[in-house]
Write a protein that holds these residues in place. Structure first.
Motif, PDB file in Angstrom:
ATOM      1  N   ASP A  64     -23.849   7.708 -17.126  1.00 29.96           N
ATOM      2  CA  ASP A  64     -25.152   7.660 -17.790  1.00 29.96           C
ATOM      3  C   ASP A  64     -25.587   6.233 -18.130  1.00 29.96           C
ATOM      4  O   ASP A  64     -26.102   5.958 -19.208  1.00 29.96           O
ATOM      5  CB  ASP A  64     -25.113   8.536 -19.046  1.00 29.96           C
ATOM      6  CG  ASP A  64     -26.495   8.965 -19.497  1.00 29.96           C
ATOM      7  OD1 ASP A  64     -27.379   9.101 -18.634  1.00 29.96           O
ATOM      8  OD2 ASP A  64     -26.689   9.157 -20.708  1.00 29.96           O
ATOM      9  N   ASN A 118     -23.684   3.560 -18.589  1.00 31.67           N
ATOM     10  CA  ASN A 118     -22.670   2.782 -19.290  1.00 31.67           C
ATOM     11  C   ASN A 118     -21.383   2.753 -18.479  1.00 31.67           C
ATOM     12  O   ASN A 118     -21.157   3.593 -17.615  1.00 31.67           O
ATOM     13  CB  ASN A 118     -22.380   3.401 -20.663  1.00 31.67           C
ATOM     14  CG  ASN A 118     -23.567   3.287 -21.580  1.00 31.67           C
ATOM     15  OD1 ASN A 118     -23.910   2.204 -22.034  1.00 31.67           O
ATOM     16  ND2 ASN A 118     -24.218   4.405 -21.846  1.00 31.67           N
ATOM     17  N   TYR A 134     -17.240   2.842 -18.847  1.00 32.83           N
ATOM     18  CA  TYR A 134     -16.160   3.224 -19.746  1.00 32.83           C
ATOM     19  C   TYR A 134     -14.818   2.873 -19.117  1.00 32.83           C
ATOM     20  O   TYR A 134     -14.613   3.105 -17.925  1.00 32.83           O
ATOM     21  CB  TYR A 134     -16.195   4.736 -20.018  1.00 32.83           C
ATOM     22  CG  TYR A 134     -17.439   5.167 -20.744  1.00 32.83           C
ATOM     23  CD1 TYR A 134     -17.451   5.282 -22.126  1.00 32.83           C
ATOM     24  CD2 TYR A 134     -18.612   5.436 -20.048  1.00 32.83           C
ATOM     25  CE1 TYR A 134     -18.608   5.670 -22.797  1.00 32.83           C
ATOM     26  CE2 TYR A 134     -19.767   5.821 -20.720  1.00 32.83           C
ATOM     27  CZ  TYR A 134     -19.751   5.935 -22.087  1.00 32.83           C
ATOM     28  OH  TYR A 134     -20.888   6.308 -22.751  1.00 32.83           O
ATOM     29  N   LEU A 141     -19.935  12.371 -24.696  1.00 37.56           N
ATOM     30  CA  LEU A 141     -19.932  10.915 -24.586  1.00 37.56           C
ATOM     31  C   LEU A 141     -19.648  10.240 -25.923  1.00 37.56           C
ATOM     32  O   LEU A 141     -19.065   9.160 -25.961  1.00 37.56           O
ATOM     33  CB  LEU A 141     -21.258  10.398 -24.014  1.00 37.56           C
ATOM     34  CG  LEU A 141     -21.453  10.584 -22.524  1.00 37.56           C
ATOM     35  CD1 LEU A 141     -22.794  10.003 -22.099  1.00 37.56           C
ATOM     36  CD2 LEU A 141     -20.335   9.945 -21.728  1.00 37.56           C
ATOM     37  N   SER A 142     -20.017  10.861 -27.019  1.00 37.55           N
ATOM     38  CA  SER A 142     -19.759  10.260 -28.329  1.00 37.55           C
ATOM     39  C   SER A 142     -18.259  10.133 -28.588  1.00 37.55           C
ATOM     40  O   SER A 142     -17.832   9.234 -29.309  1.00 37.55           O
ATOM     41  CB  SER A 142     -20.437  11.055 -29.444  1.00 37.55           C
ATOM     42  OG  SER A 142     -19.879  12.352 -29.529  1.00 37.55           O
ATOM     43  N   THR A 143     -17.456  10.997 -27.997  1.00 35.35           N
ATOM     44  CA  THR A 143     -16.006  10.902 -28.183  1.00 35.35           C
ATOM     45  C   THR A 143     -15.404   9.762 -27.370  1.00 35.35           C
ATOM     46  O   THR A 143     -14.277   9.360 -27.610  1.00 35.35           O
ATOM     47  CB  THR A 143     -15.287  12.217 -27.805  1.00 35.35           C
ATOM     48  OG1 THR A 143     -15.437  12.442 -26.408  1.00 35.35           O
ATOM     49  CG2 THR A 143     -15.833  13.393 -28.591  1.00 35.35           C
ATOM     50  N   LEU A 144     -16.160   9.241 -26.417  1.00 38.54           N
ATOM     51  CA  LEU A 144     -15.683   8.144 -25.571  1.00 38.54           C
ATOM     52  C   LEU A 144     -16.226   6.787 -26.006  1.00 38.54           C
ATOM     53  O   LEU A 144     -16.021   5.794 -25.318  1.00 38.54           O
ATOM     54  CB  LEU A 144     -16.073   8.406 -24.111  1.00 38.54           C
ATOM     55  CG  LEU A 144     -15.482   9.652 -23.467  1.00 38.54           C
ATOM     56  CD1 LEU A 144     -16.054   9.837 -22.063  1.00 38.54           C
ATOM     57  CD2 LEU A 144     -13.969   9.573 -23.421  1.00 38.54           C
ATOM     58  N   GLU A 145     -16.908   6.730 -27.126  1.00 36.97           N
ATOM     59  CA  GLU A 145     -17.572   5.490 -27.558  1.00 36.97           C
ATOM     60  C   GLU A 145     -16.611   4.299 -27.611  1.00 36.97           C
ATOM     61  O   GLU A 145     -16.971   3.189 -27.232  1.00 36.97           O
ATOM     62  CB  GLU A 145     -18.248   5.702 -28.912  1.00 36.97           C
ATOM     63  CG  GLU A 145     -19.126   4.550 -29.334  1.00 36.97           C
ATOM     64  CD  GLU A 145     -20.240   4.206 -28.343  1.00 36.97           C
ATOM     65  OE1 GLU A 145     -20.577   3.019 -28.245  1.00 36.97           O
ATOM     66  OE2 GLU A 145     -20.757   5.110 -27.672  1.00 36.97           O
ATOM     67  N   LYS A 146     -15.393   4.509 -28.050  1.00 36.93           N
ATOM     68  CA  LYS A 146     -14.421   3.406 -28.138  1.00 36.93           C
ATOM     69  C   LYS A 146     -14.035   2.878 -26.764  1.00 36.93           C
ATOM     70  O   LYS A 146     -13.579   1.751 -26.639  1.00 36.93           O
ATOM     71  CB  LYS A 146     -13.169   3.844 -28.887  1.00 36.93           C
ATOM     72  CG  LYS A 146     -13.397   4.045 -30.358  1.00 36.93           C
ATOM     73  CD  LYS A 146     -12.123   4.440 -31.067  1.00 36.93           C
ATOM     74  CE  LYS A 146     -12.385   4.643 -32.534  1.00 36.93           C
ATOM     75  NZ  LYS A 146     -11.172   5.071 -33.262  1.00 36.93           N
ATOM     76  N   GLN A 147     -14.207   3.695 -25.743  1.00 36.97           N
ATOM     77  CA  GLN A 147     -13.871   3.272 -24.378  1.00 36.97           C
ATOM     78  C   GLN A 147     -15.043   2.607 -23.658  1.00 36.97           C
ATOM     79  O   GLN A 147     -14.876   2.072 -22.575  1.00 36.97           O
ATOM     80  CB  GLN A 147     -13.396   4.488 -23.554  1.00 36.97           C
ATOM     81  CG  GLN A 147     -11.987   4.941 -23.855  1.00 36.97           C
ATOM     82  CD  GLN A 147     -11.876   5.785 -25.112  1.00 36.97           C
ATOM     83  OE1 GLN A 147     -12.816   6.453 -25.511  1.00 36.97           O
ATOM     84  NE2 GLN A 147     -10.725   5.760 -25.743  1.00 36.97           N
ATOM     85  N   ARG A 148     -16.235   2.615 -24.263  1.00 37.71           N
ATOM     86  CA  ARG A 148     -17.402   2.009 -23.612  1.00 37.71           C
ATOM     87  C   ARG A 148     -17.270   0.494 -23.659  1.00 37.71           C
ATOM     88  O   ARG A 148     -17.080  -0.093 -24.711  1.00 37.71           O
ATOM     89  CB  ARG A 148     -18.691   2.442 -24.293  1.00 37.71           C
ATOM     90  CG  ARG A 148     -19.933   1.979 -23.536  1.00 37.71           C
ATOM     91  CD  ARG A 148     -21.182   2.649 -24.062  1.00 37.71           C
ATOM     92  NE  ARG A 148     -21.431   2.392 -25.462  1.00 37.71           N
ATOM     93  CZ  ARG A 148     -22.121   1.344 -25.927  1.00 37.71           C
ATOM     94  NH1 ARG A 148     -22.637   0.477 -25.089  1.00 37.71           N
ATOM     95  NH2 ARG A 148     -22.291   1.183 -27.218  1.00 37.71           N
ATOM     96  N   TYR A 195     -22.465  -1.862 -19.576  1.00 35.81           N
ATOM     97  CA  TYR A 195     -23.503  -1.018 -18.989  1.00 35.81           C
ATOM     98  C   TYR A 195     -23.732  -1.413 -17.538  1.00 35.81           C
ATOM     99  O   TYR A 195     -23.335  -2.493 -17.099  1.00 35.81           O
ATOM    100  CB  TYR A 195     -24.797  -1.114 -19.785  1.00 35.81           C
ATOM    101  CG  TYR A 195     -25.424  -2.480 -19.758  1.00 35.81           C
ATOM    102  CD1 TYR A 195     -26.402  -2.791 -18.826  1.00 35.81           C
ATOM    103  CD2 TYR A 195     -25.034  -3.476 -20.652  1.00 35.81           C
ATOM    104  CE1 TYR A 195     -26.975  -4.050 -18.774  1.00 35.81           C
ATOM    105  CE2 TYR A 195     -25.604  -4.737 -20.608  1.00 35.81           C
ATOM    106  CZ  TYR A 195     -26.571  -5.019 -19.669  1.00 35.81           C
ATOM    107  OH  TYR A 195     -27.120  -6.267 -19.615  1.00 35.81           O
TER     108      TYR A 195
END
Length: 81
Positions: free
Chosen positions: A8, A10, A12, A49-56, A59
């Protein structure tokens, strides 16, 4: 080697998540190095996707949004209002 996946718009780094993925390692490993928005949202809801925020980690500058059908999620949000 890191497992970088485009989702999307970004990027990760899913390297540390591979062993913890509930669906198994293979489903993530096959996506490493790809832009996987359509495949990802074929089996996950938008909210994951919110659970993967630390892996982002960044972009995709040339990302063209993929037309995704989230009608079920929209219906669920509207039902809560």
């Amino acid at each position: 080697t890191d497992c970088l996946v485009g989702l999307d718009g970004n990027v990760y780094n899913l390297t540390t998540f591979i062993d913890r993925h509930p669906g198994g390692k293979k489903s993530i490993v096959t996506l490493c190095g790809t832009e996987a928005t359509e495949i990802f949202f074929g089996v996950h809801s938008l909210g994951i996707l919110s659970t993967l925020e630390k892996q982002r980690i960044g972009y995709l500058s040339d990302f063209a949004p993929v037309e995704l059908n989230h009608a079920d999620e929209v219906a669920n949000i509207e039902a809560k209002d």
